[in-house]
Design an enzyme around this catalytic site. Structure first.
Site, PDB file in Angstrom:
ATOM      1  N   CYS B 133       0.839  -1.194   0.000  1.00 41.68           N
ATOM      2  CA  CYS B 133       0.000   0.000   0.000  1.00 41.68           C
ATOM      3  C   CYS B 133       0.874   1.244   0.000  1.00 41.68           C
ATOM      4  O   CYS B 133       1.563   1.519   0.973  1.00 41.68           O
ATOM      5  CB  CYS B 133      -0.900  -0.044   1.235  1.00 41.68           C
ATOM      6  SG  CYS B 133      -1.661   1.518   1.601  1.00 41.68           S
ATOM      7  N   CYS B 136      -0.008   4.069   2.527  1.00 46.57           N
ATOM      8  CA  CYS B 136       0.384   3.744   3.899  1.00 46.57           C
ATOM      9  C   CYS B 136       1.875   3.950   4.113  1.00 46.57           C
ATOM     10  O   CYS B 136       2.301   4.477   5.137  1.00 46.57           O
ATOM     11  CB  CYS B 136       0.086   2.284   4.227  1.00 46.57           C
ATOM     12  SG  CYS B 136      -1.440   1.680   3.533  1.00 46.57           S
ATOM     13  N   ASP B 137       2.672   3.508   3.172  1.00 49.75           N
ATOM     14  CA  ASP B 137       4.093   3.324   3.459  1.00 49.75           C
ATOM     15  C   ASP B 137       5.038   4.177   2.635  1.00 49.75           C
ATOM     16  O   ASP B 137       6.251   4.120   2.839  1.00 49.75           O
ATOM     17  CB  ASP B 137       4.463   1.842   3.244  1.00 49.75           C
ATOM     18  CG  ASP B 137       3.659   0.924   4.165  1.00 49.75           C
ATOM     19  OD1 ASP B 137       3.221   1.401   5.218  1.00 49.75           O
ATOM     20  OD2 ASP B 137       3.483  -0.250   3.810  1.00 49.75           O
TER      21      ASP B 137
END
Lengths: 260, 260
Positions: B133, B136-137
């Site tokens: 993702c 997210c990261d």
């Protein structure tokens, strides 16, 4: 002669959503609407069940957002009524009142009209105590008396549904028996909140700003009865376009009639 | 023993939408979510194509609105993982980690998990240079070289997003062309930070504690190339619940993975 990748007929939520997706897919797209952008949704004062709007949203407001969104991605919208579709050399020809259009593909999203009773007060109080969809509007009729017009499946289904909300549901039917499926008839007869008024028609609807009174007439005895109500429903709909729709499904889908 | 009218498994957009409709229909409904409300949508930074939000909306914001809306209509939400479904005397029995629930009907809206590539090093380095993702990261990969695996919408979107952070983004795709929406393909081709590696697969990932090296193989020439990378992504998904989903459709629909 310009040949579009896609022509969308109808500028309601379904058509605009198709427009958003097709423009993001870089298809050369035209949306054609014969009246005003929005369709039936603009007659809805408050939509409570479109996910993402906790406080509800008016039909006009939601459709404006969708139109703006589609235009951000470059969607062109033309005002025209399409009267005829034909196909020549794998290209669709759309004949309108004033112009002719050509496209490789078509999405028909022209929606439905409710069939009107054509009685006094009906136009005036549409959206003000008169509605055409129980799933959409039942919650607005909590603890009230409601009239449902009709004797088929839809009338019985929506009448039954309304009993979860309303105090009392009158089903007004011009014949002397229901023509709904037996299973629905049984449920209607067993429901203490429903009263059936056979051989009756809704004669007129009265009020000032909202529905206050409905007059029901017995077509055999010619007797009229008036009562204070706040809603009635007609379950029938007809296609909103005049073009051939024999292969279309009714768009009672997320983006169709039943958003409210 | 309480028997619900409806139990919804999954608290993503699909589950919450079902909750809004069922509560408005006065069904005694429970929604069960095993993790946090929202599901995968909360990993999406900007949703451009959900009709009604012209400026786009973040996944977190949209899901908060939907949750609030469902709760306004009285939806109850339980935190529990359902491990087993069975049916006894026409009543569904849902066995969770801690509790058992009963319902007349069930809606399974449990979403998807990312599908693994199943290559060497993948399990070992998950969360240590491998993630699924970008939203997210991505920040962890600032000024680094990143590999994205896939050629669809998700791969392109996340590849584009990563260019805000990474020095260089390689999109590794096993076919000879992308299958993403045209608008995304155009953005990918126009982005100088992105290099496309067609006909290629990610062969294995190497390192000690963190990803240090990735080996890419051209499936036509069989040639292998190694480089120092710190991330890769797989765009495919599999169902997020362990219960029987043989009759379910993949929810790559409006409310599924493909909202972007």
């Amino acid at each position: 002669m310009r040949i579009y990748d896609l022509i969308i007929i109808g500028g309601g939520p379904a058509g605009l959503t198709a427009g958003i997706y097709s423009m993001r897919a870089r298809l050369d797209t035209l949306l054609i609407e014969k009246m005003v952008i929005g369709g039936q949704i603009i007659t809805t004062e408050k939509i409570e069940n479109y996910p993402g709007f906790p406080d509800g949203v008016s039909g006009v407001s939601l459709i404006q957002k969708m139109e703006e969104q589609a235009k951000i991605f470059g969607l062109n919208i033309e005002s025209e009524e399409i009267k005829q579709l034909s196909k020549e050399n794998n290209i669709f020809k759309l004949t309108g009142n004033q112009n002719t259009f050509f496209s490789k593909t078509i999405i028909i999203a022209s929606g439905n009209y409710p069939v009107k009773l054509g009685i006094q007060g009906e136009e005036k109080f549409r959206g003000r105590g008169i509605s055409y969809c129980a799933t959409c509007d039942a919650l607005f009729y909590k603890n009230k008396k409601v009239i449902v017009v009709g004797g088929g499946d839809a009338a019985c289904e929506e009448g039954l549904y309304l009993t979860k909300f309303a105090d009392k549901v009158y089903i007004v039917h011009r014949r002397d028996k229901l023509r709904a499926a037996k299973v629905l008839q049984e449920r209607v007869f067993a429901n203490s909140k429903i009263e059936l008024l056979f051989d009756c028609v809704l004669e007129r609807i009265e009020g000032t700003d909202f529905v206050e009174k409905a007059v029901i007439k017995n077509i055999k005895t010619k007797e009229e009865k008036a009562g204070n109500f706040c809603r009635r429903r007609c379950s029938k709909e007809k296609p909103a376009s005049g073009i051939d729709r024999s292969r279309r499904r009714s768009n009672r889908s997320l983006y169709g009639r039943k958003i409210y």
